[in-house]
Design a protein around this motif. Structure first.
Motif, mmCIF file in Angstrom:
data_model
loop_
_atom_site.group_PDB
_atom_site.id
_atom_site.type_symbol
_atom_site.label_atom_id
_atom_site.label_comp_id
_atom_site.label_asym_id
_atom_site.label_seq_id
_atom_site.Cartn_x
_atom_site.Cartn_y
_atom_site.Cartn_z
ATOM 1 N N GLU A 54 8.918 -4.041 13.988
ATOM 2 C CA GLU A 54 9.631 -3.925 12.709
ATOM 3 C C GLU A 54 9.304 -2.553 12.109
ATOM 4 O O GLU A 54 8.262 -1.977 12.415
ATOM 5 C CB GLU A 54 9.162 -5.034 11.747
ATOM 6 C CG GLU A 54 9.642 -6.414 12.155
ATOM 7 C CD GLU A 54 9.145 -7.499 11.194
ATOM 8 O OE1 GLU A 54 8.368 -7.194 10.259
ATOM 9 O OE2 GLU A 54 9.533 -8.653 11.409
ATOM 10 N N PRO A 55 10.167 -2.047 11.216
ATOM 11 C CA PRO A 55 9.892 -0.720 10.622
ATOM 12 C C PRO A 55 8.819 -0.808 9.539
ATOM 13 O O PRO A 55 9.083 -0.615 8.369
ATOM 14 C CB PRO A 55 11.255 -0.328 10.035
ATOM 15 C CG PRO A 55 11.953 -1.611 9.791
ATOM 16 C CD PRO A 55 11.428 -2.621 10.751
ATOM 17 N N ILE A 56 7.588 -1.097 9.961
ATOM 18 C CA ILE A 56 6.532 -1.352 8.979
ATOM 19 C C ILE A 56 5.606 -0.154 8.793
ATOM 20 O O ILE A 56 4.619 -0.248 8.066
ATOM 21 C CB ILE A 56 5.679 -2.596 9.376
ATOM 22 C CG1 ILE A 56 5.099 -2.423 10.779
ATOM 23 C CG2 ILE A 56 6.512 -3.860 9.289
ATOM 24 C CD1 ILE A 56 4.157 -3.543 11.196
ATOM 25 N N ALA A 57 5.906 0.966 9.451
ATOM 26 C CA ALA A 57 5.032 2.137 9.327
ATOM 27 C C ALA A 57 5.863 3.414 9.351
ATOM 28 O O ALA A 57 7.011 3.409 9.798
ATOM 29 C CB ALA A 57 4.010 2.147 10.461
ATOM 30 N N ALA A 95 0.847 -1.207 0.000
ATOM 31 C CA ALA A 95 0.000 0.000 0.000
ATOM 32 C C ALA A 95 0.882 1.257 0.000
ATOM 33 O O ALA A 95 1.920 1.300 0.654
ATOM 34 C CB ALA A 95 -0.908 -0.007 1.230
ATOM 35 N N THR A 96 0.436 2.260 -0.743
ATOM 36 C CA THR A 96 1.246 3.480 -0.857
ATOM 37 C C THR A 96 0.850 4.531 0.190
ATOM 38 O O THR A 96 1.559 5.506 0.377
ATOM 39 C CB THR A 96 1.092 4.083 -2.269
ATOM 40 O OG1 THR A 96 -0.308 4.242 -2.512
ATOM 41 C CG2 THR A 96 1.711 3.191 -3.324
ATOM 42 N N ALA A 97 -0.274 4.335 0.840
ATOM 43 C CA ALA A 97 -0.744 5.312 1.832
ATOM 44 C C ALA A 97 0.234 5.380 3.010
ATOM 45 O O ALA A 97 0.908 4.402 3.312
ATOM 46 C CB ALA A 97 -2.125 4.887 2.342
ATOM 47 N N PRO A 98 0.284 6.545 3.690
ATOM 48 C CA PRO A 98 1.086 6.600 4.917
ATOM 49 C C PRO A 98 0.534 5.627 5.956
ATOM 50 O O PRO A 98 -0.678 5.360 5.978
ATOM 51 C CB PRO A 98 0.929 8.046 5.386
ATOM 52 C CG PRO A 98 -0.049 8.696 4.505
ATOM 53 C CD PRO A 98 -0.375 7.800 3.364
ATOM 54 N N LYS A 99 1.449 5.116 6.784
ATOM 55 C CA LYS A 99 1.037 4.094 7.763
ATOM 56 C C LYS A 99 1.435 4.519 9.175
ATOM 57 O O LYS A 99 2.522 5.047 9.377
ATOM 58 C CB LYS A 99 1.733 2.768 7.430
ATOM 59 C CG LYS A 99 1.268 2.181 6.114
ATOM 60 C CD LYS A 99 2.226 1.146 5.573
ATOM 61 C CE LYS A 99 1.951 0.942 4.080
ATOM 62 N NZ LYS A 99 3.072 0.330 3.381
ATOM 63 N N VAL A 100 0.524 4.254 10.087
ATOM 64 C CA VAL A 100 0.784 4.533 11.505
ATOM 65 C C VAL A 100 0.619 3.225 12.268
ATOM 66 O O VAL A 100 -0.363 2.502 12.057
ATOM 67 C CB VAL A 100 -0.217 5.584 12.056
ATOM 68 C CG1 VAL A 100 -0.011 5.789 13.557
ATOM 69 C CG2 VAL A 100 -0.068 6.908 11.312
ATOM 70 N N LEU A 101 1.596 2.915 13.109
ATOM 71 C CA LEU A 101 1.507 1.709 13.938
ATOM 72 C C LEU A 101 1.388 2.137 15.403
ATOM 73 O O LEU A 101 2.190 2.945 15.891
ATOM 74 C CB LEU A 101 2.771 0.861 13.742
ATOM 75 C CG LEU A 101 2.932 -0.357 14.659
ATOM 76 C CD1 LEU A 101 1.902 -1.431 14.313
ATOM 77 C CD2 LEU A 101 4.338 -0.935 14.551
#
Ligand code: 5GP
Ligand code: MN
Length: 348
Positions: free
Chosen positions: A133-136, A119-125
């Motif tokens: 993990e650096p997933i957001a 997904a290209t949208a910004p992500k917040v975790l």
């Protein structure tokens, strides 16, 4: 109604989260596979809040919610990837913001992981598991918080959104706070948790009802299966301070097992004095599901990551064993030998 809590989250991150919400119309909220009360509670709380301020917000989960958690307000609106793959894909593609709650690694999304990764949208975790993990793009990670729901509540307060928390949102948040702490009996050393509970009660939650629905509602089959597991399938390894329960596929079928039916079973051997940790092995189609619980300083996250491809928290962890139930039991027996060092140094 005011509530004063320590500001634990970095204000730069909470400000960024607020900006991203502001800028987004379509928002996807997601949580880990086999969602529990904390995953669903935090996801649905945020969904209700975002819908309340006029956003298009959807909770997309890797698989369905268990029947036992269907009481959480909004469960029917969840989009499970296993049931609605195309719609889930479309929602991820259209989203201008993705909020990931209660997990720390992409593989916790199972087959849905590529949707989040691509997904290209910004992500917040927002999460409370160790070592995210650096997933957001924005990671609000607080492993010292007993639940993601409690952390989300704190984040919302820091964002100045406390006024938006109504009875429905409060019920979702309370459910996760309660289920991740065994009704406030473990991981519960933060006195502020009781300020939060008081606040949620003022929002109108019926906490006794939520307790009954979360912990004290069982089908006849479920009750019989759990009684059978304790009576016939529990092994106490006194010399290692350990307990083991196993259930194979035939036994599960005999009691018409449904997902969630053995929830809480792994905790029960901890009631026996001298049992410091407890492991439950449930045979599934593709792997043996592992659940582990402990008291004090015996690290179940280490047990699960070293032996069972998993992880979690010190006192509550889980994993998957790819092999036969018999081999999983043998692996656990080996694990008890390496875990004697924790039993011996920890004299609780
Ligand atoms: P449960 O025993 O209730 O399934 O899981 C307890 C906790 O262990 C969960 O909240 C989660 O943090 C962790 N956990 C459970 N299963 C897995 C797994 O397969 N992998 C990892 N990394 N963690 C798990
Ligand atoms: Mn959690």
């Amino acid at each position: 109604m005011n509530i004063y809590l320590k500001q634990i989250a970095d204000p730069k991150l909470t400000d960024r989260f607020a900006e991203l919400i502001d800028a987004a119309e379509n928002i996807v909220i997601t949580c880990h596979t086999s969602p529990d009360g904390d995953a669903l509670g935090s996801s649905l709380a945020l969904m209700h809040l975002l819908v309340g301020i006029g956003k298009q917000a959807h909770v997309v989960t890797p698989d369905v919610a268990p029947d036992s958690l269907r009481f959480i307000p909004g469960v029917k609106e969840i989009v499970p990837f296993t049931r609605h793959e195309e719609f889930a894909r479309q929602l991820f593609n259209q989203a201008q913001l993705i909020v990931a709650l209660d997990f720390n690694a992409l593989n916790r999304l199972d087959r849905m992981a590529p949707l989040m990764a691509d997904a290209t949208a910004p992500k917040v975790l927002i999460d409370h598991h160790l070592g995210p993990e650096p997933i957001a793009d924005v990671i609000i990670s607080h492993p010292e918080q007993s639940s993601t729901c409690l952390l989300l509540f704190r984040v919302l307060c820091q964002m100045g959104w406390a006024e938006l928390i109504d009875r429905k949102v409060a019920s979702c948040i309370y459910t996760g706070m309660m289920t991740d702490t065994g009704n406030f009996t473990y991981n519960d050393s933060d006195p502020e948790i009781y300020l939060v509970i008081a606040h949620l009660m003022e929002c109108g939650i019926d906490k006794d009802r939520l307790y009954r629905l979360a912990f004290n509602t069982k089908s006849e089959n479920q009750l019989r299966l759990n009684a059978y597991a304790i009576a016939e399938k529990m092994e106490i390894m006194t010399e290692h301070g350990a307990a083991l329960i196993t259930l194979d596929k035939e036994e599960l079928a005999r009691f018409n097992y449904k997902k969630g039916d053995t929830e809480g079973l792994v905790n029960q051997p901890l009631a026996i004095p001298g049992v410091r940790y407890s492991v439950f092995l449930r045979e599934g189609d593709d792997y043996v599901k592992v659940s582990a619980r402990s008291t004090g300083d015996i690290p179940m996250d280490i047990l699960c990551s070293q032996f069972f491809n998993g992880g979690g928290h010190k006192n509550a962890a889980g994993g998957e064993f790819y092999g036969s139930l018999h081999d999983a039991v043998e692996t656990f027996r080996k694990a008890t030998l390496t875990f004697d060092k924790y039993i011996n140094t920890d004299n609780k």
